[in-house]
Scaffold this motif. Structure first.
Motif, PDB file in Angstrom:
ATOM      1  N   ASP A  43      -1.524  -8.180 -10.947  1.00 17.38           N
ATOM      2  CA  ASP A  43      -1.483  -6.815 -10.417  1.00 17.38           C
ATOM      3  C   ASP A  43      -0.032  -6.378 -10.178  1.00 17.38           C
ATOM      4  OD1 ASP A  43      -4.312  -6.448 -10.223  1.00 17.38           O
ATOM      5  OD2 ASP A  43      -4.295  -7.797  -8.510  1.00 17.38           O
ATOM      6  N   ALA A  44       0.810  -7.327  -9.729  1.00 14.36           N
ATOM      7  CA  ALA A  44       2.217  -6.999  -9.488  1.00 14.36           C
ATOM      8  C   ALA A  44       2.864  -6.501 -10.774  1.00 14.36           C
ATOM      9  CB  ALA A  44       2.959  -8.230  -8.955  1.00 14.36           C
ATOM     10  N   LEU A  45       2.548  -7.166 -11.897  1.00 18.68           N
ATOM     11  CA  LEU A  45       3.100  -6.724 -13.183  1.00 18.68           C
ATOM     12  C   LEU A  45       2.581  -5.339 -13.559  1.00 18.68           C
ATOM     13  CD1 LEU A  45       2.820 -10.069 -15.182  1.00 18.68           C
ATOM     14  CD2 LEU A  45       4.923  -8.914 -14.540  1.00 18.68           C
ATOM     15  N   GLU A  46       1.320  -5.106 -13.255  1.00 18.06           N
ATOM     16  CA  GLU A  46       0.730  -3.790 -13.532  1.00 18.06           C
ATOM     17  C   GLU A  46       1.446  -2.712 -12.707  1.00 18.06           C
ATOM     18  OE1 GLU A  46      -1.618  -3.006 -15.692  1.00 18.06           O
ATOM     19  OE2 GLU A  46      -2.743  -4.841 -16.135  1.00 18.06           O
ATOM     20  N   LEU A  47       1.789  -3.025 -11.450  1.00 20.72           N
ATOM     21  CA  LEU A  47       2.456  -2.051 -10.584  1.00 20.72           C
ATOM     22  C   LEU A  47       3.888  -1.779 -11.054  1.00 20.72           C
ATOM     23  CD1 LEU A  47       1.209  -3.129  -7.027  1.00 20.72           C
ATOM     24  CD2 LEU A  47       0.409  -1.224  -8.433  1.00 20.72           C
ATOM     25  N   ILE A  48       4.556  -2.835 -11.540  1.00 18.61           N
ATOM     26  CA  ILE A  48       5.915  -2.654 -12.077  1.00 18.61           C
ATOM     27  C   ILE A  48       5.876  -1.684 -13.270  1.00 18.61           C
ATOM     28  CG2 ILE A  48       7.757  -3.841 -13.344  1.00 18.61           C
ATOM     29  CD1 ILE A  48       7.233  -6.280 -11.496  1.00 18.61           C
ATOM     30  N   VAL A  49       4.876  -1.883 -14.137  1.00 16.87           N
ATOM     31  CA  VAL A  49       4.730  -0.997 -15.303  1.00 16.87           C
ATOM     32  C   VAL A  49       4.387   0.421 -14.852  1.00 16.87           C
ATOM     33  CG1 VAL A  49       3.391  -0.546 -17.397  1.00 16.87           C
ATOM     34  CG2 VAL A  49       4.105  -2.869 -16.867  1.00 16.87           C
ATOM     35  N   LEU A  50       3.559   0.530 -13.808  1.00 16.30           N
ATOM     36  CA  LEU A  50       3.177   1.849 -13.280  1.00 16.30           C
ATOM     37  C   LEU A  50       4.417   2.620 -12.801  1.00 16.30           C
ATOM     38  CD1 LEU A  50       0.178   2.627 -10.966  1.00 16.30           C
ATOM     39  CD2 LEU A  50       2.409   3.490 -10.359  1.00 16.30           C
ATOM     40  N   LEU A  51       5.286   1.915 -12.063  1.00 14.68           N
ATOM     41  CA  LEU A  51       6.505   2.556 -11.541  1.00 14.68           C
ATOM     42  C   LEU A  51       7.384   3.065 -12.679  1.00 14.68           C
ATOM     43  CD1 LEU A  51       8.119   0.671  -8.518  1.00 14.68           C
ATOM     44  CD2 LEU A  51       6.753   2.731  -8.555  1.00 14.68           C
ATOM     45  N   GLU A  52       7.504   2.235 -13.717  1.00  9.10           N
ATOM     46  CA  GLU A  52       8.375   2.602 -14.828  1.00  9.10           C
ATOM     47  C   GLU A  52       7.771   3.736 -15.666  1.00  9.10           C
ATOM     48  OE1 GLU A  52       9.525  -0.736 -17.175  1.00  9.10           O
ATOM     49  OE2 GLU A  52      10.802   0.464 -18.496  1.00  9.10           O
ATOM     50  N   LYS A  53       6.476   3.618 -15.905  1.00  7.20           N
ATOM     51  CA  LYS A  53       5.806   4.574 -16.790  1.00  7.20           C
ATOM     52  C   LYS A  53       5.627   5.942 -16.109  1.00  7.20           C
ATOM     53  CE  LYS A  53       1.644   4.929 -19.629  1.00  7.20           C
ATOM     54  NZ  LYS A  53       0.347   4.328 -19.918  1.00  7.20           N
ATOM     55  N   ASN A  54       5.166   5.930 -14.880  1.00  9.50           N
ATOM     56  CA  ASN A  54       4.831   7.195 -14.213  1.00  9.50           C
ATOM     57  C   ASN A  54       5.981   7.813 -13.440  1.00  9.50           C
ATOM     58  OD1 ASN A  54       2.397   6.408 -15.199  1.00  9.50           O
ATOM     59  ND2 ASN A  54       1.273   6.556 -13.286  1.00  9.50           N
ATOM     60  N   TYR A  55       6.963   6.991 -13.026  1.00 11.21           N
ATOM     61  CA  TYR A  55       8.031   7.522 -12.171  1.00 11.21           C
ATOM     62  C   TYR A  55       9.429   7.246 -12.723  1.00 11.21           C
ATOM     63  CZ  TYR A  55       4.129   8.007  -8.981  1.00 11.21           C
ATOM     64  OH  TYR A  55       2.936   8.371  -8.434  1.00 11.21           O
ATOM     65  N   LYS A  63      12.482  -9.977  -7.801  1.00 10.00           N
ATOM     66  CA  LYS A  63      12.412 -10.408  -6.385  1.00 10.00           C
ATOM     67  C   LYS A  63      12.293  -9.204  -5.442  1.00 10.00           C
ATOM     68  CE  LYS A  63      15.053 -14.628  -7.041  1.00 10.00           C
ATOM     69  NZ  LYS A  63      16.427 -15.141  -7.024  1.00 10.00           N
ATOM     70  N   ASP A  64      12.816  -8.049  -5.899  1.00 11.26           N
ATOM     71  CA  ASP A  64      12.734  -6.835  -5.079  1.00 11.26           C
ATOM     72  C   ASP A  64      11.285  -6.376  -4.911  1.00 11.26           C
ATOM     73  OD1 ASP A  64      15.449  -6.879  -4.926  1.00 11.26           O
ATOM     74  OD2 ASP A  64      15.764  -5.391  -6.521  1.00 11.26           O
ATOM     75  N   LEU A  72       1.537   0.339   0.546  1.00 12.82           N
ATOM     76  CA  LEU A  72       1.567   1.577  -0.229  1.00 12.82           C
ATOM     77  C   LEU A  72       2.696   2.482   0.263  1.00 12.82           C
ATOM     78  CD1 LEU A  72      -0.402   2.366  -2.500  1.00 12.82           C
ATOM     79  CD2 LEU A  72      -1.550   3.829  -0.863  1.00 12.82           C
ATOM     80  N   ARG A  73       2.944   2.460   1.564  1.00 11.16           N
ATOM     81  CA  ARG A  73       3.984   3.314   2.134  1.00 11.16           C
ATOM     82  C   ARG A  73       5.369   2.853   1.675  1.00 11.16           C
ATOM     83  NH1 ARG A  73       3.372   7.033   5.779  1.00 11.16           N
ATOM     84  NH2 ARG A  73       1.433   6.178   6.610  1.00 11.16           N
ATOM     85  N   THR A  74       5.624   1.546   1.669  1.00  3.28           N
ATOM     86  CA  THR A  74       6.947   1.076   1.209  1.00  3.28           C
ATOM     87  C   THR A  74       7.144   1.423  -0.268  1.00  3.28           C
ATOM     88  OG1 THR A  74       6.063  -1.114   0.692  1.00  3.28           O
ATOM     89  CG2 THR A  74       7.047  -0.836   2.858  1.00  3.28           C
ATOM     90  N   MET A  75       6.066   1.402  -0.986  1.00  2.49           N
ATOM     91  CA  MET A  75       6.127   1.755  -2.409  1.00  2.49           C
ATOM     92  C   MET A  75       6.488   3.246  -2.562  1.00  2.49           C
ATOM     93  SD  MET A  75       3.084   0.799  -5.036  1.00  2.49           S
ATOM     94  CE  MET A  75       3.143   1.374  -6.713  1.00  2.49           C
ATOM     95  N   ALA A  76       5.833   4.086  -1.762  1.00  3.09           N
ATOM     96  CA  ALA A  76       6.100   5.530  -1.810  1.00  3.09           C
ATOM     97  C   ALA A  76       7.547   5.820  -1.376  1.00  3.09           C
ATOM     98  CB  ALA A  76       5.095   6.260  -0.928  1.00  3.09           C
ATOM     99  N   GLU A  77       8.019   5.101  -0.364  1.00  2.78           N
ATOM    100  CA  GLU A  77       9.393   5.309   0.107  1.00  2.78           C
ATOM    101  C   GLU A  77      10.399   4.934  -0.988  1.00  2.78           C
ATOM    102  OE1 GLU A  77       8.446   4.474   4.858  1.00  2.78           O
ATOM    103  OE2 GLU A  77       9.356   2.886   3.633  1.00  2.78           O
ATOM    104  N   TYR A  78      10.124   3.841  -1.671  1.00  2.00           N
ATOM    105  CA  TYR A  78      11.018   3.394  -2.752  1.00  2.00           C
ATOM    106  C   TYR A  78      11.067   4.427  -3.873  1.00  2.00           C
ATOM    107  CZ  TYR A  78      13.291   0.265  -6.069  1.00  2.00           C
ATOM    108  OH  TYR A  78      14.171  -0.278  -6.957  1.00  2.00           O
ATOM    109  N   ILE A  79       9.894   4.959  -4.193  1.00  2.00           N
ATOM    110  CA  ILE A  79       9.838   5.975  -5.262  1.00  2.00           C
ATOM    111  C   ILE A  79      10.638   7.209  -4.844  1.00  2.00           C
ATOM    112  CG2 ILE A  79       8.284   7.596  -6.455  1.00  2.00           C
ATOM    113  CD1 ILE A  79       6.130   5.374  -6.328  1.00  2.00           C
ATOM    114  N   THR A  80      10.447   7.640  -3.601  1.00  2.00           N
ATOM    115  CA  THR A  80      11.155   8.832  -3.104  1.00  2.00           C
ATOM    116  C   THR A  80      12.673   8.631  -3.163  1.00  2.00           C
ATOM    117  OG1 THR A  80       9.311   9.192  -1.599  1.00  2.00           O
ATOM    118  CG2 THR A  80      11.298  10.437  -1.146  1.00  2.00           C
ATOM    119  N   GLU A  81      13.098   7.424  -2.826  1.00  2.00           N
ATOM    120  CA  GLU A  81      14.543   7.139  -2.814  1.00  2.00           C
ATOM    121  C   GLU A  81      15.144   7.019  -4.217  1.00  2.00           C
ATOM    122  OE1 GLU A  81      15.330   3.631  -0.498  1.00  2.00           O
ATOM    123  OE2 GLU A  81      14.179   4.413   1.192  1.00  2.00           O
TER     124      GLU A  81
END
Lengths: 84, 355
Positions: A43-55, A63-64, A72-81
């Motif tokens: 799932d972690a690999l799927e989320l990494i691909v999601l971040l790259e593909k969608n954002y 390691k990050d 979910l909130r830390t993920m949203a904060e990272y995307i916003t930043e």
């Protein structure tokens, strides 16, 4: 932020095929891995691909991911930043 | 070399989850494609595992679980599968992602589930079964390869309990490609009337037929696989006749001992003539049956035929819907011969006998 969290919930349900979950079932402050949603390394690999593909965000150091995908909130904060 | 069928788990376009086909439950379909009637997977697969599984994997894992329960076996001594297409759905998904995303953003799930042996491997992981695990991929002889391997193993150690299966799915893409290649009838209205629709093409099908086979006798055994053999591209009718006669003779049988012959007739006028020739010659006077109007044509359909034959031998009852001619099926039904080929290339004979 809340709007992004809602969007992420829907995307995660779709990408990880959490077929029996609704967006409202996911607590944005609960851990995604282990005790919370119970996601695993695939799932972690799927989320990494999601971040790259969608954002357009590429995680250079895997390691990050531990910090970024803590909730979910830390993920949203990272995307916003980091979203260009 | 014999393999007794101790347990069964079968998912097909018919109501086969109950293991024995009932005449009143025969399902009729419109059109040229038959899809499996899938069980409630919740009973066999946890949600956290199910969410990542493709359709055929869910079918395989559930049918395996049902089969193991039916046989009262917790841990098989071997897992031997046959599949023509393997995880076709996930393979297509992965390839589509490569094309759509220009070889970027590729996720691991469909990739790791796109190999032919995924079903057998997944069952092993779920059971924590570290024993012999093999998947045969050989066109329409895939199940036959798995069956032969199972029987060879049982001749060495009859006490083994082997999980044997034939499994294939029909995906939208594969159906579309093979339709364009002329594999399927265009104008069929009812699968049960398959033979009334003369002309080229058959109907597409799929299925997951699982068996626990063992060399040990038991009152609960359904039937026994008593023989399997294959031949390739016969050059003459005589070669086919001689092969069938020799196959039976090797097992000290003749056609007089065969109570029912289940053929692989699939409604395709280009290839069915081989079966009809036998009906008028070598098989003359014998009760003949067919099964592909019930499950459709797919690479491991002979596993469905084996399930059908095992049920007939166990219940001593033959559903009328499979019979091709009026020759009476004599009781007791002791031996059933399955003869199947695809486009006159790979031919297979499977003999099932009463326990």
């Amino acid at each position: 932020m809340e709007e992004l969290i809602q969007k992420l919930k829907e995307e995660i349900i779709e990408v990880l095929n959490l077929e029996e979950m609704e967006p409202g079932d996911i607590d944005p402050d609960a851990p995604l891995f282990g005790e919370g949603l119970g996601l695993d390394s695939i799932d972690a690999l799927e989320l990494i691909v999601l971040l790259e593909k969608n954002y357009g965000i590429k995680i250079e150091d895997p390691k990050d991911g531990r910090k970024i995908f803590f909730t979910l909130r830390t993920m949203a904060e990272y995307i916003t930043e980091h979203q260009k | 070399m014999e393999a007794y069928i101790r347990g069964i788990g079968n998912i097909s376009p018919q109501h086969s989850w109950g293991n024995v086909i009932l005449a009143e439950d025969i399902v009729s379909y419109e059109g040229n494609r038959l899809n499996c009637i899938e069980p409630d997977y919740k009973e066999y697969i946890k949600p956290i595992q199910r969410r990542r599984m493709g359709r055929i994997l869910k079918m395989g894992v559930s049918a395996a679980g049902k089969c193991l329960r039916d046989a009262g076996v917790d841990m098989p001594d071997a897992i031997i599968m046959g599949t023509g297409l393997g995880m076709q759905g996930d393979t297509e998904k992965f390839l589509k992602a490569i094309l759509d995303n220009d070889e970027k953003f590729l996720t691991p799930t469909s990739f790791i589930q796109s190999t032919h042996n995924t079903v057998g491997a997944h069952i092993a992981v779920m059971l924590k079964c570290n024993k012999y695990n093999f998947t045969y991929v050989n066109d329409n002889l895939s199940f036959e390869g798995a069956l032969l391997d199972s029987m060879i193993r049982l001749s060495d150690d009859p006490s083994e309990k082997i999980l044997l299966a034939g499994i294939d799915e029909m995906t939208d893409s594969y159906f579309c490609i093979t339709k364009n290649a002329g594999f399927w009838k265009e104008d069929i209205s009812d699968n049960l009337g398959l033979l009334k629709h003369a002309g080229p093409g058959s109907i597409a099908g799929e299925g997951a037929s699982f068996f626990i086979v063992t060399g040990e006798t038991h009152p609960d055994n359904y039937a026994r696989f008593a023989g399997i053999d294959t031949f390739y591209k016969p050059e003459s009718d005589k070669e086919i006749d001689d092969f069938i006669i020799a196959f039976l003779a090797k097992r000290s049988l003749s056609l007089d001992d065969i109570d029912l012959i289940i053929t692989g007739i699939n409604g395709d006028s280009r290839w069915d003539s081989g079966y009809f020739r036998l009906q008028d010659t070598l098989f003359n006077g014998k009760p003949l049956a067919y099964y592909k109007h019930l499950c459709g044509e797919y690479y491991t359909s002979s596993s469905f035929a084996s399930w059908l034959a095992a049920g007939i031998l166990k219940t001593q009852s033959c559903p009328e819907t499979i019979l091709l001619n009026n020759n009476e099926v004599n009781k007791p039904i002791r031996n059933i011969l399955i003869y199947n080929y695809l486009r006159n290339t790979n031919h297979a004979l499977i003999l099932l006998s009463v326990c």
